[in-house]
Design a protein around this motif. Structure first.
Motif, short mmCIF file in Angstrom:
data_model
loop_
_atom_site.label_atom_id
_atom_site.label_comp_id
_atom_site.label_asym_id
_atom_site.label_seq_id
_atom_site.Cartn_x
_atom_site.Cartn_y
_atom_site.Cartn_z
N CYS A 1 1.06 -1.19 -0.05
CA CYS A 1 -0.05 0.00 -0.10
C CYS A 1 0.40 0.87 -0.48
O CYS A 1 1.91 0.81 0.57
N TYR B 1 -0.05 5.87 0.08
CA TYR B 1 -0.29 7.42 -0.23
C TYR B 1 0.14 8.24 -1.95
O TYR B 1 1.43 7.92 -1.81
N PHE C 1 -5.10 13.45 -4.89
CA PHE C 1 -4.69 11.78 -3.66
C PHE C 1 -5.34 10.89 -4.04
O PHE C 1 -6.23 10.57 -4.32
N ALA D 1 -5.35 6.56 -2.65
CA ALA D 1 -5.05 5.17 -2.02
C ALA D 1 -4.86 4.17 -2.64
O ALA D 1 -5.61 4.25 -2.83
N TYR E 1 -3.47 1.75 5.94
CA TYR E 1 -3.32 2.26 5.19
C TYR E 1 -4.50 3.08 5.52
O TYR E 1 -4.52 4.53 4.91
N LYS F 1 -6.15 7.09 6.67
CA LYS F 1 -5.98 8.12 5.26
C LYS F 1 -6.60 9.11 5.46
O LYS F 1 -5.84 10.17 5.19
N LYS G 1 -4.99 12.93 4.79
CA LYS G 1 -5.28 13.46 4.27
C LYS G 1 -6.19 15.43 4.00
O LYS G 1 -5.22 16.05 4.22
N GLU H 1 -9.81 12.59 -4.93
CA GLU H 1 -9.25 11.13 -4.38
C GLU H 1 -9.88 10.46 -4.60
O GLU H 1 -10.61 10.12 -5.91
N GLN I 1 -9.09 5.76 -4.83
CA GLN I 1 -9.23 4.79 -3.96
C GLN I 1 -9.05 3.79 -5.26
O GLN I 1 -9.80 3.40 -6.01
#
Length: 156
Positions: free
Chosen positions: A82, A84, A104, A106, A120, A124, A128, A137, A139
């Protein structure tokens, strides 16, 4: 009396810099994360920043130079861990205007360890909030969820 699980407290980081930690996950944010993000946002010094959680704090893992491509960015994300990431996405609107959006991302691949995904995920939102100026954002659990086409559709 109830105690808010998101209560913030100060913890000294490994190099003596004060960093705030999230009581729910116990993860601190290194000051360098905020400084590099501000450089990307204000000066456009970097195309992307990849962050990782190391020794209970979020740290900068990789800085992408402005000339680096989206392929360079995706190649810097590990296939089974994982991360960011922040990506400064430049695009041209239908009205032919040059614009950019700060994403952003993830990154939580299916092949990552469950414990890592949990850490994570629980850290998160707190992380952020430290990065003021994120516009979009994403994912992603595999590369198709963060392809250029996805960025283009989310940027508008």
């Amino acid at each position: 009396m109830t105690v808010d699980k998101k209560l913030l407290y100060k913890t000294p980081s490994s190099n003596g810099i004060e960093a705030e930690a999230n009581a729910a996950s116990g993860i601190a944010v290194h000051d360098d994360c905020k400084l590099k993000f501000l450089e990307l946002k204000a000066k456009r010094t970097f195309r992307f920043i990849v962050f990782k959680i190391e020794e209970k704090q979020v740290v900068v893992e990789k800085l992408g130079e402005p000339a680096e491509t989206y392929e360079d960015f995706t190649a810097s994300l590990p296939a089974d861990e994982c991360r960011y990431a922040i990506y400064d996405f430049d695009f041209v609107t239908e009205e032919n205007c040059q614009k950019s959006r700060i994403f952003f991302i993830a990154w939580s691949p299916d092949t990552a360890r469950v414990r890592s995904k949990m850490i994570y995920a629980s850290s998160k939102d707190r992380f952020k909030r430290e990065l003021d100026g994120i516009q979009v954002e994403l994912q992603a659990t595999d590369p198709t969820e963060m392809g250029l086409d996805v960025l283009r559709s989310r940027a508008n």
